[in-house]
Design an enzyme around this catalytic site. Structure first.
Site, PDB file in Angstrom:
ATOM      1  N   ASP A  22       0.865  -1.167   0.000  1.00 31.15           N
ATOM      2  CA  ASP A  22       0.000   0.000   0.000  1.00 31.15           C
ATOM      3  C   ASP A  22       0.906   1.222   0.000  1.00 31.15           C
ATOM      4  O   ASP A  22       1.859   1.284   0.786  1.00 31.15           O
ATOM      5  CB  ASP A  22      -0.888  -0.014   1.249  1.00 31.15           C
ATOM      6  CG  ASP A  22      -1.838   1.156   1.295  1.00 31.15           C
ATOM      7  OD1 ASP A  22      -2.773   1.187   0.481  1.00 31.15           O
ATOM      8  OD2 ASP A  22      -1.636   2.054   2.138  1.00 31.15           O
ATOM      9  N   ASN A  30      -3.673  12.348  -4.853  1.00 37.01           N
ATOM     10  CA  ASN A  30      -4.942  12.466  -5.584  1.00 37.01           C
ATOM     11  C   ASN A  30      -5.736  13.686  -5.138  1.00 37.01           C
ATOM     12  O   ASN A  30      -6.263  14.437  -5.959  1.00 37.01           O
ATOM     13  CB  ASN A  30      -5.792  11.212  -5.371  1.00 37.01           C
ATOM     14  CG  ASN A  30      -5.637  10.203  -6.471  1.00 37.01           C
ATOM     15  OD1 ASN A  30      -5.121  10.488  -7.534  1.00 37.01           O
ATOM     16  ND2 ASN A  30      -6.072   8.997  -6.202  1.00 37.01           N
ATOM     17  N   HIS A  35      -6.533  13.334 -10.060  1.00 38.01           N
ATOM     18  CA  HIS A  35      -6.401  11.935 -10.458  1.00 38.01           C
ATOM     19  C   HIS A  35      -5.381  11.729 -11.577  1.00 38.01           C
ATOM     20  O   HIS A  35      -4.763  10.670 -11.660  1.00 38.01           O
ATOM     21  CB  HIS A  35      -7.754  11.351 -10.844  1.00 38.01           C
ATOM     22  CG  HIS A  35      -8.669  11.213  -9.673  1.00 38.01           C
ATOM     23  ND1 HIS A  35      -8.483  10.258  -8.700  1.00 38.01           N
ATOM     24  CD2 HIS A  35      -9.751  11.930  -9.289  1.00 38.01           C
ATOM     25  CE1 HIS A  35      -9.421  10.376  -7.776  1.00 38.01           C
ATOM     26  NE2 HIS A  35     -10.201  11.391  -8.106  1.00 38.01           N
ATOM     27  N   ASP A  39      -2.632   8.959 -11.213  1.00 37.07           N
ATOM     28  CA  ASP A  39      -2.424   7.900 -12.212  1.00 37.07           C
ATOM     29  C   ASP A  39      -0.965   7.844 -12.663  1.00 37.07           C
ATOM     30  O   ASP A  39      -0.393   6.768 -12.815  1.00 37.07           O
ATOM     31  CB  ASP A  39      -3.329   8.112 -13.425  1.00 37.07           C
ATOM     32  CG  ASP A  39      -4.795   7.834 -13.126  1.00 37.07           C
ATOM     33  OD1 ASP A  39      -5.089   7.225 -12.079  1.00 37.07           O
ATOM     34  OD2 ASP A  39      -5.636   8.235 -13.951  1.00 37.07           O
ATOM     35  N   ASP A  65      -4.247   2.053  -4.743  1.00 37.48           N
ATOM     36  CA  ASP A  65      -2.792   2.118  -4.594  1.00 37.48           C
ATOM     37  C   ASP A  65      -2.235   0.846  -3.959  1.00 37.48           C
ATOM     38  O   ASP A  65      -1.206   0.876  -3.305  1.00 37.48           O
ATOM     39  CB  ASP A  65      -2.389   3.351  -3.791  1.00 37.48           C
ATOM     40  CG  ASP A  65      -2.911   3.323  -2.361  1.00 37.48           C
ATOM     41  OD1 ASP A  65      -3.923   2.656  -2.100  1.00 37.48           O
ATOM     42  OD2 ASP A  65      -2.295   3.972  -1.497  1.00 37.48           O
TER      43      ASP A  65
END
Length: 157
Positions: A22, A30, A35, A39, A65
């Site tokens: 994680d 984000n 986003h 990404d 993630d």
């Protein structure tokens, strides 16, 4: 999931570990930069993780993630060291997106396959690694937490 199921059925004397990763602090990327930046960070992190793998390792993105890594090695210690190498590859240097440097780290939960666990399925194995991750992150981020290292206080069971 298919690779996990195949690993569960394959006989072998080597150590087999499943790690769930994680990204620490990814939500802030984000939320702050959008986003698109998130990404791009995920793509860069995935590339770093892939570059840190050895032949026979299998990496997949679980969603968001979170990533999963299947490692087969000669010992549990070697599995752990290889998972630690992936953590180091993620944190080695910031990911730059649109001129902004994002310093990242990751935490991993690691569960080993015990040869005597004939009834274990891939979802159970993944859940064990994820539980090690969740419990470990409560204690400290940026490291590998092996299943059984961290237990919940009796109060929370």
């Amino acid at each position: 999931v298919a690779q996990l199921e195949e690993s569960l059925r394959a006989p072998g004397a080597e150590s087999l570990g499943l790690a769930v990763f994680d990204l620490d602090g990814f939500k802030a990327v984000n939320d702050t930069f959008g986003h698109h930046a998130g990404d791009e960070v995920l793509h860069a992190v995935g590339a770093r993780m892939l570059a840190a793998l050895r032949a026979g390792d299998t990496l997949g993105r679980l969603g968001g993630d979170e990533f999963a890594l299947l490692v087969q090695a000669t010992s549990r210690e070697e599995v752990r060291l290889r998972v630690e190498g992936v953590l180091e590859a993620v944190a080695r240097r910031p990911v730059v997106v649109d001129g902004v440097a994002h310093a990242l780290a990751s935490t991993a939960g690691l569960a080993f396959l015990d040869p005597d666990e004939g009834s274990l399925n891939s979802a159970q194995w993944l859940a064990r690694a994820d539980t090690a991750l969740i419990r470990g992150k409560r204690r400290g981020k940026g490291r590998v937490w092996v299943e059984g290292e961290v237990t919940m206080p009796t109060l929370f069971r």
